[in-house]
Design a protein around this motif. Structure first.
Motif, mmCIF file in Angstrom:
data_model
loop_
_atom_site.group_PDB
_atom_site.id
_atom_site.type_symbol
_atom_site.label_atom_id
_atom_site.label_comp_id
_atom_site.label_asym_id
_atom_site.label_seq_id
_atom_site.Cartn_x
_atom_site.Cartn_y
_atom_site.Cartn_z
ATOM 1 N N GLY A 1 0.828 -1.218 0.000
ATOM 2 C CA GLY A 1 0.000 0.000 0.000
ATOM 3 C C GLY A 1 0.852 1.253 0.000
ATOM 4 O O GLY A 1 1.989 1.253 -0.478
ATOM 5 N N ASP B 1 -1.467 6.824 6.282
ATOM 6 C CA ASP B 1 -2.667 6.146 6.809
ATOM 7 C C ASP B 1 -3.726 7.147 7.252
ATOM 8 O O ASP B 1 -3.442 8.071 8.017
ATOM 9 N N HIS C 1 -5.528 -1.834 1.335
ATOM 10 C CA HIS C 1 -4.619 -0.692 1.502
ATOM 11 C C HIS C 1 -5.320 0.625 1.161
ATOM 12 O O HIS C 1 -5.010 1.665 1.741
ATOM 13 N N ARG D 1 -7.166 1.599 4.185
ATOM 14 C CA ARG D 1 -6.235 2.087 5.224
ATOM 15 C C ARG D 1 -5.807 3.530 4.930
ATOM 16 O O ARG D 1 -5.642 4.345 5.832
#
Ligand code: SAM
Length: 341
Positions: A166, A172, A191, A194
């Motif tokens: 990711g 994040d 990902h 996230r």
């Protein structure tokens, strides 16, 4: 140079788009003493420094225009290192992702950076694009190009596999929007989730095959995405056709009008014409013989009376063709969530 900060005059190290025709344009980086050969002859860099963007440059056998780059022109002129996205898809992506100044966007793969320029303009000047590319050479070239375009403070290029890793951990829950253009997007949805903000965000995927789309949609639903829709931007050719129809009945005896040599020829004008007649205006006399000849040509030599073919309609027929197929765009929204639960 600042790609998104228009400047009037060409300076050394600027990226200038050399425009020869709509499908023949390429970029140069202006360097004192350098010469670029074109089919019209040489372009001497020294001679274009100080010239205005948009001006014409005369070569030995023709002329070119010196353009300031923007994402649309860049997409047409950029050096291809991969397949790229084009403006019809790009404009829909930028619109659906709801980009505006200050937003954070994640992208993968970077490819040739065609989309990256448009995404960055959408969030410029305060926003940031985090773009992941697993082909090392391509990631280096893209990084250099963004730097040459004065965009390094708005774009970070990462060399990594988006399906495996990711985006970096510091991204994040920072992204307002995520875009994927990779062969197996369904492997990266975890990902994507996230990277997106906890308040939610927008997602878009580009895939050339419907099987990839189906698998991606299944994964998106599984991960709690909503508002999933897939569209295809197809170029369609529009053919304008002229048709001749019988005169509509406006309550006037057209045969009499024709006999009197006063037939109106254009359906748009008929309404006004009839009103004027009703108000007692004198019908205009026209040279029907000459118009007959013209009308005959117009109806492709068919022998039709003026009164039968005088209602002219132009219609646009849109022909759907497969030639425009580049891929499917899938959009989805991630609703707000609480990851502590
Ligand atoms: N959208 C780009 C543009 O408009 O220029 C073109 C993207 S190109 C079709 C796809 C890129 O994704 C390639 O450069 C490829 O190396 C990269 N790629 C494929 N799989 C990847 C992965 N798992 N992680 C990161 N990059 C990947």
């Amino acid at each position: 140079m600042g790609f998104f900060e228009f400047r009037d005059t060409i300076q050394e190290n600027d990226t200038v788009i050399i425009y020869i025709s709509n499908d023949d344009l390429f970029p140069i980086t202006v360097k004192k003493g350098e010469v670029k050969q074109t089919k019209f002859g040489a372009i001497k860099h020294n001679e274009i420094i100080g010239k205005k963007f948009g001006s014409r440059y005369d070569c030995a056998r023709g002329y070119v225009f010196l353009l300031f780059p923007n994402p649309e022109i860049w997409t047409l002129a950029l050096p291809h290192r991969t397949q790229i996205l084009y403006t019809p898809d790009i404009s829909r992506i930028v619109f659906e992702l709801g980009l505006s100044n200050g937003k954070v966007v994640c992208e993968s793969g970077t490819g040739s950076g065609s989309l990256s320029h448009a995404l960055t303009r959408g969030i410029y000047p305060a926003g940031h694009l985090h773009t992941v590319e697993f082909h090392e050479e391509r990631s280096k070239k893209a990084r250099q190009e963004f730097e040459d375009h004065g965009l390094s403070k708005n774009i970070t290029v990462y060399h990594r596999d988006v399906c495996a890793e990711g985006w970096p951990a510091e991204v994040d829950h920072k992204a307002d929007a995520v875009f994927l253009d990779i062969p197996a997007p369904y492997k990266a949805i975890e990902h994507v989730k996230r990277a997106l903000k906890l308040e939610g965000g927008e997602f878009c995927n580009f895939s050339p095959c419907i099987e990839q789309v189906q698998e991606t949609c299944v994964k998106l639903r599984e991960k709690g995405f909503t508002n999933i829709k897939t569209i295809e931007c197809i170029n369609s050719q529009t053919t304008v056709k002229t048709s001749h129809f019988p005169m509509p009945d406006f309550g006037v005896d057209y045969k009499d009008l024709e006999a009197a040599g006063v037939m109106p020829t254009n359906c748009e004008k008929i309404g006004t014409y009839v009103k004027r007649l009703e108000k007692g205006a004198k019908p205009k006399t026209r040279n029907l013989k000459e118009e007959d000849e013209k009308a005959e040509n117009a109806v492709e030599k068919e022998e039709l009376k003026l009164s039968e073919c005088n209602f002219v309609v132009k219609s646009a027929l849109a022909k759907r063709s497969q030639y425009g197929h580049t891929g499917y765009l899938t959009f989805a929204r991630l609703p707000p969530r609480d990851e502590s639960l």
